[in-house]
Design a protein around this motif. Sequence first.
Motif, short mmCIF file in Angstrom:
data_model
loop_
_atom_site.label_atom_id
_atom_site.label_comp_id
_atom_site.label_asym_id
_atom_site.label_seq_id
_atom_site.Cartn_x
_atom_site.Cartn_y
_atom_site.Cartn_z
N UNK A 161 -19.00 31.38 28.70
CA UNK A 161 -18.62 31.78 30.05
C UNK A 161 -17.86 33.09 30.03
N UNK A 162 -16.94 33.20 29.07
CA UNK A 162 -16.16 34.43 28.99
C UNK A 162 -17.06 35.62 28.67
N UNK A 165 -18.85 36.70 31.71
CA UNK A 165 -17.99 37.46 32.61
C UNK A 165 -17.78 38.89 32.09
N UNK A 166 -17.67 39.03 30.78
CA UNK A 166 -17.54 40.37 30.20
C UNK A 166 -18.76 41.22 30.50
N UNK A 167 -19.91 40.62 30.32
CA UNK A 167 -21.15 41.36 30.57
C UNK A 167 -21.25 41.76 32.04
N UNK A 198 -24.86 52.01 25.24
CA UNK A 198 -23.90 52.28 24.18
C UNK A 198 -22.74 51.29 24.24
N UNK A 199 -22.27 51.02 25.45
CA UNK A 199 -21.15 50.11 25.61
C UNK A 199 -21.51 48.71 25.15
N UNK A 202 -21.65 48.46 21.33
CA UNK A 202 -20.32 48.36 20.73
C UNK A 202 -19.75 46.96 20.93
N UNK A 203 -19.94 46.44 22.13
CA UNK A 203 -19.45 45.09 22.43
C UNK A 203 -20.13 44.06 21.53
N UNK A 205 -21.47 44.55 18.59
CA UNK A 205 -20.97 44.71 17.23
C UNK A 205 -19.61 44.03 17.11
N UNK A 206 -18.83 44.15 18.15
CA UNK A 206 -17.51 43.51 18.14
C UNK A 206 -17.61 42.00 18.05
N UNK A 207 -18.70 41.46 18.56
CA UNK A 207 -18.92 40.01 18.48
C UNK A 207 -19.49 39.61 17.13
N UNK B 166 -16.28 54.09 29.06
CA UNK B 166 -16.44 52.66 28.80
C UNK B 166 -15.20 51.88 29.22
N UNK B 199 -11.89 41.19 26.28
CA UNK B 199 -13.02 42.12 26.28
C UNK B 199 -12.68 43.38 25.50
N UNK B 202 -12.75 42.80 21.72
CA UNK B 202 -14.11 42.78 21.18
C UNK B 202 -14.67 44.20 21.10
N UNK B 206 -15.77 46.33 17.83
CA UNK B 206 -17.09 46.96 17.73
C UNK B 206 -17.02 48.42 17.31
#
Lengths: 213, 213
Positions: A161-162, A165-167, A198-199, A202-203, A205-207, B166, B199, B202, B206
């Motif tokens: 869910x989180x 919401x981020x997306x 791009x965003x 990066x997100x 990759x962060x996951x 971003x 967010x 993360x 990334x």
Amino acid sequence: MSWSKDDRESPRGYHHGNLKEALLRAALELIAQKGPAGFTFAEAARWAGVSPAAPYRHFRDRDELLASVALRGFNQFAAALAQAWDDGRPEFFTAFDRLGKAYLEFARAEPAYYSAMFEAAIPLAGNSELREAGDRAFAVLRAAAEKLCAQTPAKARPPALMVALHIWAISHGIASLFGRGDAARRTLPMSPEDLLEAEVLIYLRGLGVSAAT
Amino acid sequence: MSWSKDDRESPRGYHHGNLKEALLRAALELIAQKGPAGFTFAEAARWAGVSPAAPYRHFRDRDELLASVALRGFNQFAAALAQAWDDGRPEFFTAFDRLGKAYLEFARAEPAYYSAMFEAAIPLAGNSELREAGDRAFAVLRAAAEKLCAQTPAKARPPALMVALHIWAISHGIASLFGRGDAARRTLPMSPEDLLEAEVLIYLRGLGVSAAT
DNA sequence: TGTACATCAGTGAACGCGCGTTCACTGATGTAC
DNA sequence: TGTACATCAGTGAACGCGCGTTCACTGATGTAC
């Protein structure tokens, strides 16, 4: 939009025949021109070629017409997102990329729907139909987030869910700041699509999810 | 807001003395109540306790008053962000976190300013003062992005401008979807601040930047 | 310090306008028999 | 198939309202001398 001229000028009898539809279209056109707060019931009637009292047969008042526009917008939005996502076929990254692009494309191609949906501040309380349509659109993001989470390392897996919401926030942020089809748009050194892509990369990759996988 | 009652009811002579200021406050209050499109010149005058012709001494028309509200909003916004960021002191992550919270806090505490700034669709062309104020606010995000990029592995370092955009999109997305102080707010299983913090973490990961560093 | 005068800032009345809304009405459509 | 009737969907005139804007005006303030 050739239909509008045709609709207005084609001869018709005493009954319009399709007034509700014509009013929705008129409202959409007026919102596109002046924003959700800048359209009037009377003007929508004029656009549909009908007396100012006629709309009352179909909508209790201006707000109900506006809510109907937003409802239709959410339905089309949900359909566009679902089609782009296509349940993650043929594989996650392709589908996820399509989903983001579809989000921006909707905001660009249908700024009137988009602002009726997100900026008109229509009260959701007491309009369950509208709320449900919004939920259906969000459910597509949610489904994509589920699939995304399934690919992340299990130990640091965030709630789907989180992630959804981020997306949503990322997409909405870029769409409303840079990707609107109307005049509110700001100039950028890159396209909204590239900025979003791009965003998101990066997100991801962060996951701990790599597009190369 | 006790000042409003005082301002309106305190005895005054023929001259108001501070009408321009009073009109700006009235506009802000009215925008907070009904949105940027829902306030009128006449009503602002009434709020300030003045005849409907008086505002014309200070603003050419409604749009100029609205633009002045947005200008003031951008100035306060830039100041709030700059204060929170504080040039990255004492160290990057603390300051960056403060910056994000300050962004949300502004949107929550000053929804009227926020919507005048981002939703009123005031044309920037021909209003260089407004554009510059907006640029000053963005410059704070840009400065934070510079410092952030300095911490990323050099080989995969993205352009600071893109990173700033971003960050802006993420913050604006969360603020406008979930963090507004008015009725447009949606209910959430977590606070906007927590959502934003997660967010951003993360996103930073990334980029190859770890908060543990 | 006083006075004359220019400028400033707000008045209040007036105007035309479009809006939202109502009303009794009427033309068109559908249906029962 | 025809007819009577109910219902539906749009008419057009009317209303009160608040808005934006203008105008000649006037009270207050500032300044030159």
